[in-house]
Design an enzyme around this catalytic site. Structure first.
Site, PDB file in Angstrom:
ATOM      1  N   GLN A   1      37.360  58.062 -45.719  1.00 24.20           N
ATOM      2  CA  GLN A   1      36.315  57.521 -46.595  1.00 24.20           C
ATOM      3  C   GLN A   1      36.649  56.070 -46.972  1.00 24.20           C
ATOM      4  O   GLN A   1      37.738  55.784 -47.462  1.00 24.20           O
ATOM      5  CB  GLN A   1      36.194  58.400 -47.851  1.00 24.20           C
ATOM      6  CG  GLN A   1      35.042  58.010 -48.762  1.00 24.20           C
ATOM      7  CD  GLN A   1      33.685  58.187 -48.107  1.00 24.20           C
ATOM      8  OE1 GLN A   1      33.374  59.203 -47.504  1.00 24.20           O
ATOM      9  NE2 GLN A   1      32.837  57.160 -48.205  1.00 24.20           N
TER      10      GLN A   1
ATOM     11  N   LYS B   1      29.699  65.672 -47.934  1.00 21.31           N
ATOM     12  CA  LYS B   1      30.029  65.926 -46.523  1.00 21.31           C
ATOM     13  C   LYS B   1      30.626  67.326 -46.357  1.00 21.31           C
ATOM     14  O   LYS B   1      30.287  68.045 -45.426  1.00 21.31           O
ATOM     15  CB  LYS B   1      30.988  64.840 -46.003  1.00 21.31           C
ATOM     16  CG  LYS B   1      30.277  63.506 -45.831  1.00 21.31           C
ATOM     17  CD  LYS B   1      31.206  62.310 -45.701  1.00 21.31           C
ATOM     18  CE  LYS B   1      30.372  61.020 -45.728  1.00 21.31           C
ATOM     19  NZ  LYS B   1      31.176  59.800 -45.783  1.00 21.31           N
TER      20      LYS B   1
ATOM     21  N   ASP C   1      33.310  58.733 -37.075  1.00 18.17           N
ATOM     22  CA  ASP C   1      32.637  57.613 -37.733  1.00 18.17           C
ATOM     23  C   ASP C   1      32.273  56.526 -36.715  1.00 18.17           C
ATOM     24  O   ASP C   1      31.447  55.668 -36.993  1.00 18.17           O
ATOM     25  CB  ASP C   1      33.581  57.005 -38.781  1.00 18.17           C
ATOM     26  CG  ASP C   1      33.036  57.150 -40.178  1.00 18.17           C
ATOM     27  OD1 ASP C   1      31.858  57.499 -40.322  1.00 18.17           O
ATOM     28  OD2 ASP C   1      33.803  56.899 -41.127  1.00 18.17           O
TER      29      ASP C   1
END
Ligand code: NAG
Length: 295
Positions: free
Chosen positions: A97, A53, A120
């Site tokens: 994460q 990422k 997200d």
């Protein structure tokens, strides 16, 4: 017998999206979009995803900010890291994460991310809006958005189609079903308790497989000419590979490509789209900010 299904090339489509993102970033005058990643612990897979990422941000001329915490970090310490990033004006998107170590309450951490930075799309408010008619979430989860984008950019008309989503996870199955309903598809969500799963899947014009079971969907489960999006990434023992395994999806690719009209490969299908959509979400957030500044 036809020559088999057309491949939906996720790598090429994701590269196209990344070029669009880079172009958007470079055309912004006041703001450089910044993505923050938070990693708790040292799981190898999670570390790899975070690294990918950060690298993708760089390639799109974006900033990245990284916070690493030990796996012994307390919930309060993780919350504090998120709060700092919430207040940091150079950060437009925050990605925590997953999975988090088991002593940390995932729901509490995800809900502490500012909804304006929830790239997200997992904050309950964003998911809640996605689940309602006529509401617009600020962010849509990346993998589901990637699935819909693959269909659209392959010229697939979604409205009016029978879609069967296999899997009901919070990360893929449920949100992708909501998105497809907004696209005016007729959606069936199948799962481990579905009676006659092959019979249900056979009704689908579009199959979205997101169960995490190697090559579960067989050729005789799918309707001739259907379109298959395979979200699964499973490792399968393969002695011909140096690593001893290879990646396969939730769909038996060799069987299904003979029956379907379009299919995503694994790897190189949905996978590359997830990061592209994450960057897209982050740049959308920064562009919203820039419009506010200009007003
Ligand atoms: C879905 O259907 C509604 C109601 O007919 C319509 O207004 C909307 O434009 C459609 N959206 C898509 C993406 O087809």
């Amino acid at each position: 017998m036809s020559g088999g299904a057309k491949l939906i090339d996720g790598k090429a489509i994701a590269a196209e999206i990344r070029t669009e993102i880079k172009h958007d970033v470079e055309s912004m005058k006041r703001i450089v979009p910044g993505l923050a990643t938070v990693l708790v612990g040292e799981r190898t897979d999670s570390s790899t995803y975070v690294r990918m990422k950060i690298k993708a941000c760089k390639e799109c001329s974006m900033n990245s900010i990284h916070r690493s915490l030990p796996d012994t970090a307390s919930e309060e310490e993780v919350l504090q890291a998120v709060e700092e990033l919430n207040r940091d004006e150079s950060v437009h998107g925050i990605l925590v994460q997953l999975p988090l170590p088991s002593h940390i309450n995932e729901e509490r951490i995800l809900s502490s991310v500012s909804i304006e930075k929830d790239v997200d799309g997992f904050h309950v408010v964003n998911i809640g809006k996605l689940a309602m008619k006529g509401r617009t979430p600020l962010f849509v989860p990346c993998t589901p958005r990637g699935c819909v984008e693959l269909l659209k950019r392959s010229g697939v008309q979604i409205a009016g189609k029978e879609v069967v989503v296999i899997g009901r996870s919070n990360i893929v199955g449920l949100p992708v079903s909501m998105l497809l309903i907004h696209e005016n598809a007729t959606v069936t969500i199948a799962h481990s308790r579905t009676a006659d799963l092959p019979g249900v899947v056979r009704r689908a014009d579009i199959v979205i497989a997101a169960v995490g079971r190697s090559e579960m969907v067989k050729g005789d489960w799918v309707k001739p000419g259907c379109i298959i999006i395979d979200v699964g990434i499973n490792s399968k023992p393969d002695s011909s590979k140096k690593s001893g395994y290879r990646l396969v999806g939730d769909v038996d690719f060799e069987e299904c490509r003979k029956i379907a009209s379009m299919i995503t490969p694994v790897p190189g299908g949905v996978g590359p789209m997830t990061i592209a959509m994450l960057l897209r979400n982050c740049v959308d957030a920064a562009m919203r900010k820039e419009r506010e500044v200009n007003e």
